[in-house]
Design a protein around this motif. Structure first.
Motif, PDB file in Angstrom:
ATOM      1  N   ALA A 118       0.848  -1.202   0.000  1.00 13.99           N
ATOM      2  CA  ALA A 118       0.000   0.000   0.000  1.00 13.99           C
ATOM      3  C   ALA A 118       0.878   1.245   0.000  1.00 13.99           C
ATOM      4  CB  ALA A 118      -0.919  -0.004   1.220  1.00 13.99           C
ATOM      5  N   LYS A 119       0.668   2.122  -0.956  1.00 10.32           N
ATOM      6  CA  LYS A 119       1.471   3.343  -1.093  1.00 10.32           C
ATOM      7  C   LYS A 119       0.779   4.584  -0.552  1.00 10.32           C
ATOM      8  CE  LYS A 119       4.595   0.898  -3.092  1.00 10.32           C
ATOM      9  NZ  LYS A 119       5.812   0.523  -2.339  1.00 10.32           N
ATOM     10  N   ASN A 120      -0.507   4.458  -0.196  1.00 11.34           N
ATOM     11  CA  ASN A 120      -1.229   5.619   0.313  1.00 11.34           C
ATOM     12  C   ASN A 120      -2.240   5.153   1.357  1.00 11.34           C
ATOM     13  OD1 ASN A 120      -3.402   4.522  -1.212  1.00 11.34           O
ATOM     14  ND2 ASN A 120      -2.776   5.721  -2.997  1.00 11.34           N
ATOM     15  N   ASP A 121      -2.956   6.114   1.904  1.00 13.63           N
ATOM     16  CA  ASP A 121      -3.895   5.816   2.981  1.00 13.63           C
ATOM     17  C   ASP A 121      -5.043   4.933   2.507  1.00 13.63           C
ATOM     18  OD1 ASP A 121      -6.560   7.252   4.562  1.00 13.63           O
ATOM     19  OD2 ASP A 121      -4.947   6.361   5.722  1.00 13.63           O
ATOM     20  N   ALA A 122      -5.531   5.156   1.288  1.00 12.38           N
ATOM     21  CA  ALA A 122      -6.635   4.347   0.768  1.00 12.38           C
ATOM     22  C   ALA A 122      -6.212   2.894   0.613  1.00 12.38           C
ATOM     23  CB  ALA A 122      -7.116   4.918  -0.567  1.00 12.38           C
TER      24      ALA A 122
END
Length: 456
Positions: A118-122
């Motif tokens: 996962a690269k972001n909060d979503a």
């Protein structure tokens, strides 16, 4: 090697409006050149996340090892106190919190690698929901809460999901255990019935064969009625063709239906017994609550009916240590730690009616716990509602009272009536002198009837 990207036309307001600098192109480095932030550590998380992390990610046998290794100040049989101390110590960086950080990273490294995708909060939230739907909570919660891209909103979602899941699992495990016990009992009974029927069929078949052999031997020497031989052959054919097994199966089904009806009746009786136990417990709780409210009512009456006394500011050179002195055992200044901040004015007004000066510390909600030692040393006694104070303030209070030998009352309930009962007992000379001279161990009391002092 990544090259910088230049904008030919700068956006309005980005560059100053002077000559040379306004026409200069803006160099924007690509995202790959930005150094990523690190994963959050256990002690960097908010204190409310420590409780679910300790309770979900650390089984009780692992928590006992940490308690023994880092010399927790509670009994190893008291699971709640060990959980509370571990959660309190996790708020700061120390040897225990660092050890738990390394242990959880090593234990859930598979989940950590999965969440690194996962690269972001979503992305973090999406992977968490996949694990939550499959029931894989402990490792996923640790990876999500400490992920470098997780926002506070995502952490709150994880915290809420784990909180509700703990309630559902408690109810579901109890129901599954009861259902499993009934099914195992039913399975054993059915196996016993099948075995009995099988043995009966084998015995009956052997008996028929023996009768048929005997009849054939007798028929060789004398006349035998053909009807009897025909009946025996029909019975033997029924066993050999399986018709007898079909009849036994029908009987077994009838027996099973009767057994189910009996189990339903037993289950109803057990449910009624449980309801009676619950009602009995509720009655005892209501009686205890009635007695507690009566005691608090009496304390309020004693405080508000008695004449108001001003706080004593001058002791006339008497330190109150003489056994014949009237001031021996009296409390002049009380420190109240925790409680409801909105009721502090009522606490202080009630104390002043008894001639007691009240000081207050909010228990770590807004004030620093570093002020507690000085405030404790300047007070004659310390009172604290254990259900309205932070973990850190609670343990700081216990340690400081143990060092200084201060009179310490720990009770439940931050209402005005509970505080009135505490003040009423503090004003009882016999209770105060017994606490000062007895050297009893410090402990939590639900109703403020006993006062204890830690030894100096």
């Amino acid at each position: 090697m990544n090259a910088p990207i230049f904008l030919k036309q700068p956006a309005p307001g980005v560059f100053p409006q002077d000559g040379a600098s306004a026409a200069r192109p803006l160099a924007i480095m690509p995202e790959t050149a930005i150094k990523p932030v690190k994963r959050s550590k256990l002690w960097e998380l908010k204190s409310k996340y420590h409780c679910p992390i300790i309770g979900t990610c650390l089984p009780m046998d692992e928590l006992v090892k940490f308690a023994r290794r880092f010399a927790f100040g509670v009994s190893l049989r008291d699971e709640f106190s060990m959980h509370t101390e571990a959660a309190g110590r996790s708020g700061t960086r120390n040897e225990m919190s660092e050890a738990i950080q390394k242990h959880l990273d090593r234990k859930y490294q598979a989940c950590l690698r999965r969440f690194e995708q996962a690269k972001n909060d979503a992305g973090v939230l999406a992977i968490w929901r996949e694990h939550h739907a499959c029931g894989e909570v402990s490792g996923a919660m640790w990876a999500a809460l400490t992920h470098k891209a997780a926002s506070e909103e995502t952490r709150q979602v994880v915290y809420a999901d784990v909180h509700m899941l703990s309630h559902q699992m408690g109810a579901g495990q109890a129901a599954d255990a009861r259902r499993l016990i009934h099914l195992e009992k039913e399975n054993i009974e059915l196996k016993s019935l099948v075995e009995i029927e099988r043995l009966a069929r084998v015995s009956a078949k052997a008996t028929l064969r023996e009768e048929l052999r005997s009849l054939r031997q007798n028929a060789a020497g004398q006349h035998v009625e053909p009807a009897e031989i025909i009946a025996l052959r029909e019975r033997l054919a029924a066993f050999e063709s399986g018709q007898a097994m079909i009849d036994m199966g029908r009987r077994l089904m009838n027996l099973r239906a009767a057994l189910e009806q009996q189990l339903i009746a037993v289950q109803r009786g057990a449910e009624m017994e449980k309801k009676l136990i619950v009602l009995d417990g509720e009655i005892r709780a209501l009686r205890a609550e009635r007695d507690q409210l009566a005691a608090e009512r009496d304390a309020l009456e004693r405080i508000f009916i008695s004449p108001e006394m001003p706080p004593e500011t001058d002791n006339g050179g008497c330190d109150g240590e003489c056994h014949s002195c009237g001031k021996r055992g009296k409390i002049g200044c009380v420190l109240y730690v925790g409680g409801r901040t909105a009721l502090v004015a009522q606490y202080r007004s009630m104390a002043e009616r008894l001639g007691i000066r009240l000081t207050h510390h909010d228990g770590g909600q807004g004030e620093s716990v570093s002020r507690l030692p000085d405030m404790i040393n300047s007070a004659d006694a310390v009172v604290c509602p254990t259900d309205w104070v932070s973990h850190n303030a609670y343990y700081q209070l216990k340690r400081q009272c143990k060092r200084s030998g201060k009179l310490c009352v720990l009770f439940k309930g931050a209402g005005v009536s509970s505080f009135a009962a505490v003040l009423s007992n503090l004003q009882d000379p016999r209770a105060a002198l017994a606490a000062q001279d007895g050297g009893l161990q410090q402990g939590i009391i639900e109703r403020p009837k006993t006062f204890v002092r830690t030894p100096a």
